[in-house]
Design an enzyme around this catalytic site. Structure first.
Site, PDB file in Angstrom:
ATOM      1  N   HIS A 126      -3.696  58.937 -92.544  1.00  0.00           N
ATOM      2  CA  HIS A 126      -3.400  60.375 -92.556  1.00  0.00           C
ATOM      3  C   HIS A 126      -3.605  61.000 -93.936  1.00  0.00           C
ATOM      4  O   HIS A 126      -3.579  62.231 -94.052  1.00  0.00           O
ATOM      5  CB  HIS A 126      -1.970  60.645 -92.098  1.00  0.00           C
ATOM      6  N   ASP A 163      -5.217  53.728 -83.618  1.00  0.00           N
ATOM      7  CA  ASP A 163      -3.831  54.159 -83.726  1.00  0.00           C
ATOM      8  C   ASP A 163      -3.542  55.230 -82.669  1.00  0.00           C
ATOM      9  O   ASP A 163      -4.466  55.861 -82.142  1.00  0.00           O
ATOM     10  CB  ASP A 163      -3.623  54.738 -85.121  1.00  0.00           C
ATOM     11  N   HIS A 165      -2.232  57.965 -83.313  1.00  0.00           N
ATOM     12  CA  HIS A 165      -2.488  59.236 -83.997  1.00  0.00           C
ATOM     13  C   HIS A 165      -3.913  59.239 -84.553  1.00  0.00           C
ATOM     14  O   HIS A 165      -4.417  58.207 -85.010  1.00  0.00           O
ATOM     15  CB  HIS A 165      -1.523  59.440 -85.168  1.00  0.00           C
ATOM     16  N   ASP A 244       0.872  51.525 -82.486  1.00  0.00           N
ATOM     17  CA  ASP A 244       1.824  52.462 -81.894  1.00  0.00           C
ATOM     18  C   ASP A 244       1.327  53.057 -80.578  1.00  0.00           C
ATOM     19  O   ASP A 244       2.009  53.884 -79.973  1.00  0.00           O
ATOM     20  CB  ASP A 244       2.207  53.575 -82.878  1.00  0.00           C
TER      21      ASP A 244
END
Length: 313
Positions: A126, A163, A165, A244
């Site tokens: 990120h 991931d 995200h 995740d």
């Protein structure tokens, strides 16, 4: 396969408070699980070295690096955004996390290992060029990719991010870069709520609906990623390995199982075998249920080591 396992004790010095999901317990859970099942002993273990400023500055402007250093507290916690905090050791942990990916790149290009797993935190995908966010300070995988170009002349680097995200930071740094192909699967719509549209030729955005299960995930990845990867023919494959998207993870609503992480790792290995002389560097991103994180990494390591998948006890 010779699989290197890179980490560093300093990765556990960074913390963001007792209730924060991105905690030192994540790496402890992974190590305990891999030791228990005998996988860790089959890897080539080593400690990372901290990334130098020159390596970080290939993807982050110096003014941003300086501003992070100025924020570093002498005690307690400093808040950068609603979910990203720094303690006095956070940047040292972030430097060794990025440094692990650099060392992993060195190992695969020097043929010291076929592939590498970097068990590090804080995560990195990120972190944008000039913005720390989403638990991330430096973009670990971007630092490694830039190192592969600068030191080994890599011309076609594929970054596969699975991931839950999206890797907004990696996209921010490499968007429209013809030498980098980014394939990213993520729950949609979901954090980080930016870069979610496919506006760049080198980015394969793969949004997943809430509840996407393993068979659907595999079908989507095969349809979206494989044509781009075969056309690109990478000379290095890098993985932003987030766990995740597991059905038991509290962060998201994608329903993958351990065997799906084995499958996508094996898919990446097939691409690396075809085009990249087996070179894979994988770096830990998300995964916030200690049990499912550890079992997901176990499946990931089994694939990297060339072992068959077997249901965890």
């Amino acid at each position: 396969m010779i699989t290197a396992y890179l980490t560093h004790p300093d990765c556990s010095l960074h913390h963001m408070g007792p209730e924060h999901p991105e905690s030192p317990q994540r790496l402890e859970a992974i190590r305990a699980r891999l030791s228990l099942v005998g996988l860790l002993q089959q890897t080539m273990q080593a400690d990372a070295k901290a990334a130098c400023e020159e390596s970080l500055a290939r993807v982050h402007p110096l003014r941003h690096l300086r501003s992070l250093e100025k924020c570093l507290p002498t005690e307690g916690l400093v808040t950068l955004d609603s979910d990203t905090m720094m303690n006095p050791d956070s940047l040292q942990a972030a430097r060794v996390a990025a440094g692990a990916v650099i060392r992993g790149v060195d190992q695969v290009f020097k043929r010291q290992a076929d592939n590498v797993f970097c068990a590090v935190r804080p995560p990195g995908h990120h972190a944008e060029a000039s913005d720390a966010m989403g638990f991330c300070f430096y973009n670990n995988i971007a630092v490694g990719a830039a190192h592969a170009r600068a030191k080994y002349g890599a011309k076609r680097i594929a970054i596969l991010d699975f991931d839950v995200h999206q890797c907004n930071g990696t996209i921010d740094i490499f968007k429209n870069d013809p030498e980098i192909l980014i394939c990213t699967s993520f729950q949609y719509p979901f954090y980080p709520w930016r870069y979610l549209r496919s506006e760049w030729q080198n980015v394969v955005n793969t949004p997943l609906e809430v509840g996407t299960d393993g068979p659907e995930f595999r079908r989507i990845i095969e349809n979206h990623w494989l044509p781009a990867l075969h056309a690109f023919k990478p000379d290095l494959v890098m993985l932003s390995a987030g766990f995740d998207a597991h059905r038991d993870d509290p962060m998201g609503d994608i329903c993958l199982e351990d065997e799906d992480f084995y499958w996508i790792t094996h898919l990446a290995m097939e691409i690396a075998t075809l085009y990249a002389d087996n070179r894979i560097v994988s770096v830990l991103e998300g995964g916030y249920n200690p049990k499912s994180l550890a079992s997901g990494v176990e499946a990931h390591l089994k694939a990297l080591l060339g072992l068959p998948f077997a249901e965890a006890p």
